[in-house]
Design an enzyme around this catalytic site. Sequence first.
Site, PDB file in Angstrom:
ATOM      1  N   LYS A  27      -8.733  18.460  18.021  1.00 50.45           N
ATOM      2  CA  LYS A  27      -9.740  17.396  18.161  1.00 50.45           C
ATOM      3  C   LYS A  27     -10.706  17.436  16.990  1.00 50.45           C
ATOM      4  CE  LYS A  27     -13.672  19.753  19.057  1.00 50.45           C
ATOM      5  NZ  LYS A  27     -14.502  20.018  17.935  1.00 50.45           N
ATOM      6  N   ALA A 114     -10.900  29.177  15.056  1.00 43.47           N
ATOM      7  CA  ALA A 114     -12.327  29.054  14.720  1.00 43.47           C
ATOM      8  C   ALA A 114     -12.536  28.078  13.566  1.00 43.47           C
ATOM      9  CB  ALA A 114     -12.937  30.421  14.388  1.00 43.47           C
ATOM     10  N   GLY A 115     -11.824  26.943  13.626  1.00 43.01           N
ATOM     11  CA  GLY A 115     -11.860  25.971  12.536  1.00 43.01           C
ATOM     12  C   GLY A 115     -12.701  24.738  12.829  1.00 43.01           C
ATOM     13  N   GLY A 116     -13.294  24.657  14.025  1.00 46.65           N
ATOM     14  CA  GLY A 116     -14.041  23.447  14.383  1.00 46.65           C
ATOM     15  C   GLY A 116     -13.121  22.338  14.858  1.00 46.65           C
ATOM     16  N   GLY A 120      -8.395  26.825  20.156  1.00 46.02           N
ATOM     17  CA  GLY A 120      -8.285  27.690  21.337  1.00 46.02           C
ATOM     18  C   GLY A 120      -8.342  26.872  22.618  1.00 46.02           C
ATOM     19  N   SER A 121      -9.205  25.880  22.646  1.00 47.66           N
ATOM     20  CA  SER A 121      -9.317  25.005  23.819  1.00 47.66           C
ATOM     21  C   SER A 121      -8.044  24.181  23.986  1.00 47.66           C
ATOM     22  CB  SER A 121     -10.510  24.065  23.672  1.00 47.66           C
ATOM     23  OG  SER A 121     -11.686  24.808  23.528  1.00 47.66           O
ATOM     24  N   ALA A 122      -7.461  23.754  22.868  1.00 46.93           N
ATOM     25  CA  ALA A 122      -6.205  22.997  22.919  1.00 46.93           C
ATOM     26  C   ALA A 122      -5.111  23.856  23.544  1.00 46.93           C
ATOM     27  CB  ALA A 122      -5.800  22.562  21.509  1.00 46.93           C
ATOM     28  N   ASP A 154     -14.522  22.137  25.763  1.00 48.35           N
ATOM     29  CA  ASP A 154     -13.660  21.145  25.115  1.00 48.35           C
ATOM     30  C   ASP A 154     -12.312  20.986  25.809  1.00 48.35           C
ATOM     31  OD1 ASP A 154     -15.553  20.823  23.101  1.00 48.35           O
ATOM     32  OD2 ASP A 154     -14.578  22.224  21.735  1.00 48.35           O
TER      33      ASP A 154
HETATM   34  O1  C5P Z   1     -17.520  26.191  26.296  1.00 53.88           O
HETATM   35  P1  C5P Z   1     -17.044  27.163  25.284  1.00 53.88           P
HETATM   36  O2  C5P Z   1     -16.751  28.507  25.880  1.00 53.88           O
HETATM   37  O3  C5P Z   1     -15.915  26.674  24.433  1.00 53.88           O
HETATM   38  O4  C5P Z   1     -18.261  27.374  24.281  1.00 53.88           O
HETATM   39  C1  C5P Z   1     -18.268  28.419  23.334  1.00 53.88           C
HETATM   40  C2  C5P Z   1     -19.707  28.730  22.971  1.00 53.88           C
HETATM   41  O5  C5P Z   1     -20.269  27.631  22.242  1.00 53.88           O
HETATM   42  C3  C5P Z   1     -20.629  28.938  24.148  1.00 53.88           C
HETATM   43  O6  C5P Z   1     -20.624  30.267  24.580  1.00 53.88           O
HETATM   44  C4  C5P Z   1     -21.984  28.558  23.563  1.00 53.88           C
HETATM   45  O7  C5P Z   1     -22.488  29.617  22.792  1.00 53.88           O
HETATM   46  C5  C5P Z   1     -21.635  27.443  22.602  1.00 53.88           C
HETATM   47  N1  C5P Z   1     -21.796  26.102  23.203  1.00 53.88           N
HETATM   48  C6  C5P Z   1     -23.075  25.581  23.391  1.00 53.88           C
HETATM   49  N2  C5P Z   1     -23.229  24.338  23.944  1.00 53.88           N
HETATM   50  C7  C5P Z   1     -22.157  23.608  24.287  1.00 53.88           C
HETATM   51  C8  C5P Z   1     -20.845  24.104  24.097  1.00 53.88           C
HETATM   52  C9  C5P Z   1     -20.699  25.365  23.544  1.00 53.88           C
HETATM   53  O8  C5P Z   1     -24.083  26.226  23.083  1.00 53.88           O
HETATM   54  N3  C5P Z   1     -22.337  22.395  24.800  1.00 53.88           N
END
Ligand code: C5P
Length: 316
Positions: A27, A114-116, A120-122, A154
Amino acid sequence: MTEPLNAERERPRLAASGPVRVRVPAKINLHLGVGAIRRDGYHELTTVYHAVSLYDEVSARRGDQLTLTMEGEGAGDLPLDESNLVIRAAQVLAAAGGVPAHARLHLRKQIPIAGGLAGGSADAAAALVACDALWGLGRSRDDLAAIAADVGSDVPFLVLGGTALGTGRGETISPVLARPTSWHWVLALAEGGLSTPEVYLELDRQRAAGLGPRPLGPPDPLMAALRQRDPVILGAALGNDMQAAALTLRPELGAVLEAGTDAGALTGMISGSGPTCLFLAEDQAHATFLAAELSGSGVCRSAVAVTGPVPGARVL
Ligand code: C5P
Protein backbone atom coordinates in the site's frame (compact mmCIF):
# COMPACT_ATOMS: atom_id res chain seq x y z
CA MET A 1 -36.28 -13.70 -2.88
CA THR A 2 -33.40 -11.52 -1.77
CA GLU A 3 -30.15 -13.05 -0.54
CA PRO A 4 -29.59 -12.73 3.21
CA LEU A 5 -26.95 -10.09 3.98
CA ASN A 6 -24.64 -12.66 5.50
CA ALA A 7 -24.98 -15.10 2.57
CA GLU A 8 -21.21 -15.23 2.14
CA ARG A 9 -20.85 -16.60 5.66
CA GLU A 10 -23.56 -19.21 5.20
CA ARG A 11 -21.91 -20.99 2.28
CA PRO A 12 -20.96 -24.63 3.01
CA ARG A 13 -17.52 -24.71 4.55
CA LEU A 14 -15.00 -26.59 2.46
CA ALA A 15 -11.51 -26.79 3.87
CA ALA A 16 -8.86 -26.71 1.14
CA SER A 17 -7.23 -30.06 0.50
CA GLY A 18 -4.13 -28.78 -1.32
CA PRO A 19 -1.94 -25.74 -0.67
CA VAL A 20 -3.66 -22.34 -0.72
CA ARG A 21 -1.71 -19.50 -2.39
CA VAL A 22 -2.64 -15.90 -1.63
CA ARG A 23 -1.25 -12.80 -3.33
CA VAL A 24 -1.31 -9.48 -1.50
CA PRO A 25 -0.33 -5.97 -2.63
CA ALA A 26 1.73 -3.23 -1.01
CA LYS A 27 0.00 0.00 0.00
CA ILE A 28 0.83 3.64 -0.39
CA ASN A 29 -0.98 6.53 1.30
CA LEU A 30 -2.27 9.17 -1.11
CA HIS A 31 -3.02 11.29 1.95
CA LEU A 32 -1.63 10.67 5.42
CA GLY A 33 -3.03 13.10 7.96
CA VAL A 34 -1.65 12.48 11.46
CA GLY A 35 -3.54 13.97 14.41
CA ALA A 36 -3.01 13.90 18.16
CA ILE A 37 -1.70 10.95 20.17
CA ARG A 38 -4.54 8.99 21.76
CA ARG A 39 -4.63 7.51 25.25
CA ASP A 40 -3.61 4.10 23.84
CA GLY A 41 -0.43 5.59 22.34
CA TYR A 42 -1.62 5.48 18.72
CA HIS A 43 -2.07 8.59 16.61
CA GLU A 44 -5.45 9.57 15.28
CA LEU A 45 -5.28 9.28 11.47
CA THR A 46 -7.18 10.37 8.41
CA THR A 47 -5.58 8.56 5.52
CA VAL A 48 -6.39 7.49 1.99
CA TYR A 49 -4.91 4.07 1.35
CA HIS A 50 -4.18 2.88 -2.19
CA ALA A 51 -3.14 -0.71 -3.01
CA VAL A 52 -0.42 -1.02 -5.71
CA SER A 53 0.86 -3.88 -7.86
CA LEU A 54 3.96 -4.89 -5.89
CA TYR A 55 3.08 -8.23 -4.35
CA ASP A 56 4.00 -10.69 -1.63
CA GLU A 57 2.64 -14.24 -1.60
CA VAL A 58 1.70 -16.48 1.31
CA SER A 59 1.02 -20.18 0.80
CA ALA A 60 -0.63 -22.35 3.45
CA ARG A 61 -0.50 -26.16 3.71
CA ARG A 62 -1.88 -28.57 6.24
CA GLY A 63 0.42 -29.30 9.18
CA ASP A 64 0.26 -30.45 12.78
CA GLN A 65 1.71 -27.22 14.17
CA LEU A 66 2.13 -23.60 13.07
CA THR A 67 5.36 -22.97 11.15
CA LEU A 68 6.66 -20.23 8.85
CA THR A 69 9.41 -20.25 6.24
CA MET A 70 10.30 -17.44 3.86
CA GLU A 71 12.25 -16.45 0.75
CA GLY A 72 12.96 -13.22 -1.11
CA GLU A 73 13.19 -9.66 0.33
CA GLY A 74 14.64 -9.69 3.83
CA ALA A 75 14.86 -13.50 4.16
CA GLY A 76 17.18 -14.14 7.08
CA ASP A 77 16.48 -10.70 8.61
CA LEU A 78 12.91 -11.36 9.76
CA PRO A 79 12.11 -13.48 12.82
CA LEU A 80 9.87 -16.44 11.92
CA ASP A 81 8.41 -16.87 15.41
CA GLU A 82 5.39 -15.31 17.13
CA SER A 83 6.80 -11.84 16.66
CA ASN A 84 6.17 -12.24 12.91
CA LEU A 85 2.78 -10.76 11.94
CA VAL A 86 2.04 -13.78 9.72
CA ILE A 87 2.14 -16.13 12.72
CA ARG A 88 0.19 -13.65 14.80
CA ALA A 89 -2.53 -13.34 12.13
CA ALA A 90 -2.92 -17.14 11.94
CA GLN A 91 -3.21 -17.35 15.72
CA VAL A 92 -5.79 -14.55 15.93
CA LEU A 93 -7.90 -16.16 13.17
CA ALA A 94 -7.68 -19.64 14.76
CA ALA A 95 -8.83 -18.21 18.12
CA ALA A 96 -11.74 -16.36 16.46
CA GLY A 97 -12.73 -19.49 14.48
CA GLY A 98 -12.32 -21.93 17.37
CA VAL A 99 -9.89 -24.15 15.42
CA PRO A 100 -6.31 -25.24 16.21
CA ALA A 101 -3.71 -22.93 14.66
CA HIS A 102 -2.13 -25.65 12.55
CA ALA A 103 -0.59 -24.72 9.20
CA ARG A 104 2.68 -24.74 7.32
CA LEU A 105 3.02 -21.20 5.98
CA HIS A 106 5.52 -20.00 3.40
CA LEU A 107 6.12 -16.34 2.56
CA ARG A 108 7.58 -15.10 -0.74
CA LYS A 109 8.50 -11.44 -0.34
CA GLN A 110 9.04 -8.66 -2.83
CA ILE A 111 7.73 -5.81 -0.65
CA PRO A 112 10.66 -4.35 1.32
CA ILE A 113 10.65 -4.69 5.10
CA ALA A 114 10.11 -1.45 7.08
CA GLY A 115 9.77 0.38 3.76
CA GLY A 116 6.63 2.45 4.41
CA LEU A 117 4.65 0.09 2.14
CA ALA A 118 2.98 -1.95 4.92
CA GLY A 119 4.75 -5.14 3.82
CA GLY A 120 4.39 -6.86 7.20
CA SER A 121 0.71 -5.91 7.39
CA ALA A 122 0.21 -7.19 3.84
CA ASP A 123 1.71 -10.56 4.81
CA ALA A 124 -0.62 -10.72 7.82
CA ALA A 125 -3.63 -9.97 5.59
CA ALA A 126 -2.52 -12.73 3.20
CA ALA A 127 -2.14 -15.17 6.11
CA LEU A 128 -5.70 -14.41 7.25
CA VAL A 129 -7.14 -15.08 3.79
CA ALA A 130 -4.96 -18.20 3.27
CA CYS A 131 -5.76 -19.77 6.66
CA ASP A 132 -9.45 -18.93 6.30
CA ALA A 133 -9.48 -21.02 3.09
CA LEU A 134 -7.19 -23.77 4.48
CA TRP A 135 -9.34 -24.22 7.58
CA GLY A 136 -12.66 -23.84 5.70
CA LEU A 137 -13.84 -21.03 7.96
CA GLY A 138 -15.64 -19.20 5.12
CA ARG A 139 -15.37 -15.78 6.75
CA SER A 140 -16.53 -12.80 4.67
CA ARG A 141 -14.01 -10.12 3.69
CA ASP A 142 -15.60 -7.72 6.18
CA ASP A 143 -15.28 -10.31 8.97
CA LEU A 144 -11.63 -10.88 8.08
CA ALA A 145 -11.03 -7.12 8.02
CA ALA A 146 -12.56 -6.82 11.51
CA ILE A 147 -10.29 -9.62 12.81
CA ALA A 148 -7.35 -7.97 11.02
CA ALA A 149 -7.65 -4.85 13.20
CA ASP A 150 -6.31 -6.90 16.13
CA VAL A 151 -3.16 -7.70 14.17
CA GLY A 152 -2.21 -4.15 13.04
CA SER A 153 -3.63 -0.80 11.95
CA ASP A 154 -2.97 -1.30 8.20
CA VAL A 155 -4.05 -4.96 8.03
CA PRO A 156 -7.83 -4.40 7.47
CA PHE A 157 -7.11 -2.26 4.40
CA LEU A 158 -4.86 -4.95 2.89
CA VAL A 159 -7.63 -7.53 3.23
CA LEU A 160 -9.88 -5.21 1.19
CA GLY A 161 -7.52 -3.32 -1.17
CA GLY A 162 -8.50 -0.73 -3.76
CA THR A 163 -8.55 2.90 -2.64
CA ALA A 164 -10.16 3.55 0.74
CA LEU A 165 -10.38 6.05 3.57
CA GLY A 166 -8.81 4.95 6.85
CA THR A 167 -9.72 6.60 10.15
CA GLY A 168 -9.24 5.84 13.85
CA ARG A 169 -5.68 4.51 14.07
CA GLY A 170 -6.06 3.57 10.37
CA GLU A 171 -8.04 0.37 10.97
CA THR A 172 -11.54 1.74 10.24
CA ILE A 173 -11.98 1.50 6.48
CA SER A 174 -14.64 3.11 4.35
CA PRO A 175 -14.94 3.16 0.57
CA VAL A 176 -13.89 6.16 -1.50
CA LEU A 177 -15.98 7.19 -4.47
CA ALA A 178 -13.41 7.06 -7.27
CA ARG A 179 -13.60 6.97 -11.06
CA PRO A 180 -12.34 3.57 -12.30
CA THR A 181 -8.87 4.57 -13.49
CA SER A 182 -5.44 3.02 -13.20
CA TRP A 183 -2.82 5.40 -11.84
CA HIS A 184 0.86 4.87 -12.66
CA TRP A 185 3.45 5.14 -9.89
CA VAL A 186 7.15 4.56 -9.43
CA LEU A 187 8.48 3.30 -6.12
CA ALA A 188 12.11 4.11 -5.32
CA LEU A 189 13.22 1.44 -2.85
CA ALA A 190 15.90 2.33 -0.30
CA GLU A 191 18.73 0.41 1.32
CA GLY A 192 17.59 -0.41 4.85
CA GLY A 193 14.28 0.42 6.50
CA LEU A 194 12.85 3.05 8.83
CA SER A 195 11.04 2.09 12.04
CA THR A 196 7.46 3.41 11.95
CA PRO A 197 7.31 4.09 15.75
CA GLU A 198 10.59 6.07 15.48
CA VAL A 199 9.20 8.23 12.68
CA TYR A 200 6.05 8.89 14.75
CA LEU A 201 8.32 9.82 17.71
CA GLU A 202 10.28 12.26 15.55
CA LEU A 203 7.00 13.78 14.31
CA ASP A 204 5.87 14.19 17.96
CA ARG A 205 9.21 15.84 18.81
CA GLN A 206 8.87 18.29 15.92
CA ARG A 207 5.30 19.08 16.90
CA ALA A 208 6.19 19.57 20.58
CA ALA A 209 8.78 22.12 19.46
CA GLY A 210 6.37 23.80 17.05
CA LEU A 211 2.67 24.22 16.57
CA GLY A 212 1.49 20.83 17.85
CA PRO A 213 -0.73 18.47 15.86
CA ARG A 214 -2.90 20.08 13.24
CA PRO A 215 -6.63 19.33 13.25
CA LEU A 216 -7.61 16.39 11.05
CA GLY A 217 -10.12 17.00 8.31
CA PRO A 218 -11.36 15.06 5.31
CA PRO A 219 -8.92 15.44 2.38
CA ASP A 220 -11.46 17.12 0.09
CA PRO A 221 -9.09 18.08 -2.78
CA LEU A 222 -7.86 14.47 -2.96
CA MET A 223 -11.40 13.08 -2.90
CA ALA A 224 -12.30 15.43 -5.76
CA ALA A 225 -9.16 14.43 -7.70
CA LEU A 226 -10.05 10.73 -7.38
CA ARG A 227 -13.35 11.43 -9.12
CA GLN A 228 -11.44 12.73 -12.15
CA ARG A 229 -8.85 11.16 -14.45
CA ASP A 230 -6.19 13.88 -14.50
CA PRO A 231 -2.88 12.82 -12.92
CA VAL A 232 -1.75 16.46 -12.65
CA ILE A 233 -4.75 17.20 -10.41
CA LEU A 234 -4.14 14.02 -8.40
CA GLY A 235 -0.45 14.86 -8.00
CA ALA A 236 -1.28 18.28 -6.55
CA ALA A 237 -3.63 16.70 -3.98
CA LEU A 238 -1.19 14.15 -2.48
CA GLY A 239 0.13 14.79 1.03
CA ASN A 240 1.96 13.08 3.89
CA ASP A 241 2.28 14.52 7.42
CA MET A 242 5.09 12.03 8.16
CA GLN A 243 7.32 13.25 5.36
CA ALA A 244 9.23 15.93 7.31
CA ALA A 245 9.99 13.51 10.15
CA ALA A 246 11.17 10.79 7.74
CA LEU A 247 13.40 13.34 5.98
CA THR A 248 14.90 14.42 9.31
CA LEU A 249 15.77 10.81 10.15
CA ARG A 250 17.01 10.06 6.60
CA PRO A 251 18.08 13.38 5.00
CA GLU A 252 19.49 11.62 1.92
CA LEU A 253 15.89 10.88 0.83
CA GLY A 254 15.75 14.55 -0.23
CA ALA A 255 18.07 13.65 -3.12
CA VAL A 256 15.77 10.77 -4.14
CA LEU A 257 12.73 13.07 -4.26
CA GLU A 258 14.74 15.60 -6.25
CA ALA A 259 15.99 12.97 -8.72
CA GLY A 260 12.42 11.81 -9.40
CA THR A 261 11.00 15.28 -9.94
CA ASP A 262 14.08 16.31 -12.01
CA ALA A 263 13.37 13.29 -14.22
CA GLY A 264 9.84 14.61 -14.80
CA ALA A 265 7.62 12.94 -12.15
CA LEU A 266 4.39 14.86 -11.56
CA THR A 267 4.86 14.61 -7.79
CA GLY A 268 7.33 12.94 -5.44
CA MET A 269 6.52 12.02 -1.86
CA ILE A 270 7.70 9.75 0.95
CA SER A 271 5.55 6.60 1.17
CA GLY A 272 3.98 6.30 4.64
CA SER A 273 6.77 6.45 7.23
CA GLY A 274 9.42 5.86 4.53
CA PRO A 275 12.08 5.30 3.37
CA THR A 276 10.44 4.31 0.06
CA CYS A 277 9.77 7.35 -2.13
CA LEU A 278 6.82 7.33 -4.50
CA PHE A 279 6.37 9.24 -7.73
CA LEU A 280 3.29 9.82 -9.84
CA ALA A 281 3.68 9.36 -13.61
CA GLU A 282 1.45 10.49 -16.48
CA ASP A 283 1.00 7.01 -17.97
CA GLN A 284 2.68 3.62 -18.22
CA ALA A 285 5.41 4.71 -20.66
CA HIS A 286 6.25 7.67 -18.41
CA ALA A 287 6.42 5.38 -15.35
CA THR A 288 8.76 2.96 -17.17
CA PHE A 289 10.98 5.90 -18.15
CA LEU A 290 11.04 7.32 -14.61
CA ALA A 291 11.84 3.91 -13.10
CA ALA A 292 14.78 3.52 -15.49
CA GLU A 293 16.05 7.05 -14.73
CA LEU A 294 15.81 6.52 -10.97
CA SER A 295 17.39 3.06 -11.15
CA GLY A 296 20.32 4.53 -13.08
CA SER A 297 20.70 7.61 -10.87
CA GLY A 298 22.40 5.79 -7.99
CA VAL A 299 20.26 7.55 -5.37
CA CYS A 300 18.16 4.48 -4.54
CA ARG A 301 18.55 0.69 -4.36
CA SER A 302 16.11 0.10 -7.21
CA ALA A 303 12.95 1.57 -8.70
CA VAL A 304 9.82 -0.23 -9.88
CA ALA A 305 6.83 0.94 -11.91
CA VAL A 306 3.49 -0.13 -10.41
CA THR A 307 -0.20 0.62 -10.91
CA GLY A 308 -3.07 1.15 -8.52
CA PRO A 309 -5.64 0.56 -7.33
CA VAL A 310 -5.49 -3.26 -7.19
CA PRO A 311 -7.55 -5.68 -5.04
CA GLY A 312 -6.45 -6.74 -1.56
CA ALA A 313 -5.33 -10.24 -0.48
CA ARG A 314 -6.80 -12.82 -2.90
CA VAL A 315 -6.53 -16.61 -3.31
CA LEU A 316 -4.75 -17.39 -6.60
O1 C5P B 1 -0.73 -0.83 14.24
P1 C5P B 1 0.69 -1.21 14.05
O2 C5P B 1 1.13 -2.26 15.03
O3 C5P B 1 1.06 -1.56 12.65
O4 C5P B 1 1.54 0.10 14.40
C1 C5P B 1 2.93 0.05 14.57
C2 C5P B 1 3.35 1.23 15.43
O5 C5P B 1 3.16 2.45 14.71
C3 C5P B 1 2.56 1.40 16.71
O6 C5P B 1 3.10 0.65 17.76
C4 C5P B 1 2.70 2.89 16.97
O7 C5P B 1 3.95 3.16 17.54
C5 C5P B 1 2.71 3.48 15.58
N1 C5P B 1 1.37 3.93 15.14
C6 C5P B 1 0.84 5.11 15.66
N2 C5P B 1 -0.40 5.53 15.26
C7 C5P B 1 -1.09 4.84 14.34
C8 C5P B 1 -0.57 3.65 13.78
C9 C5P B 1 0.68 3.22 14.20
O8 C5P B 1 1.45 5.77 16.51
N3 C5P B 1 -2.28 5.28 13.95
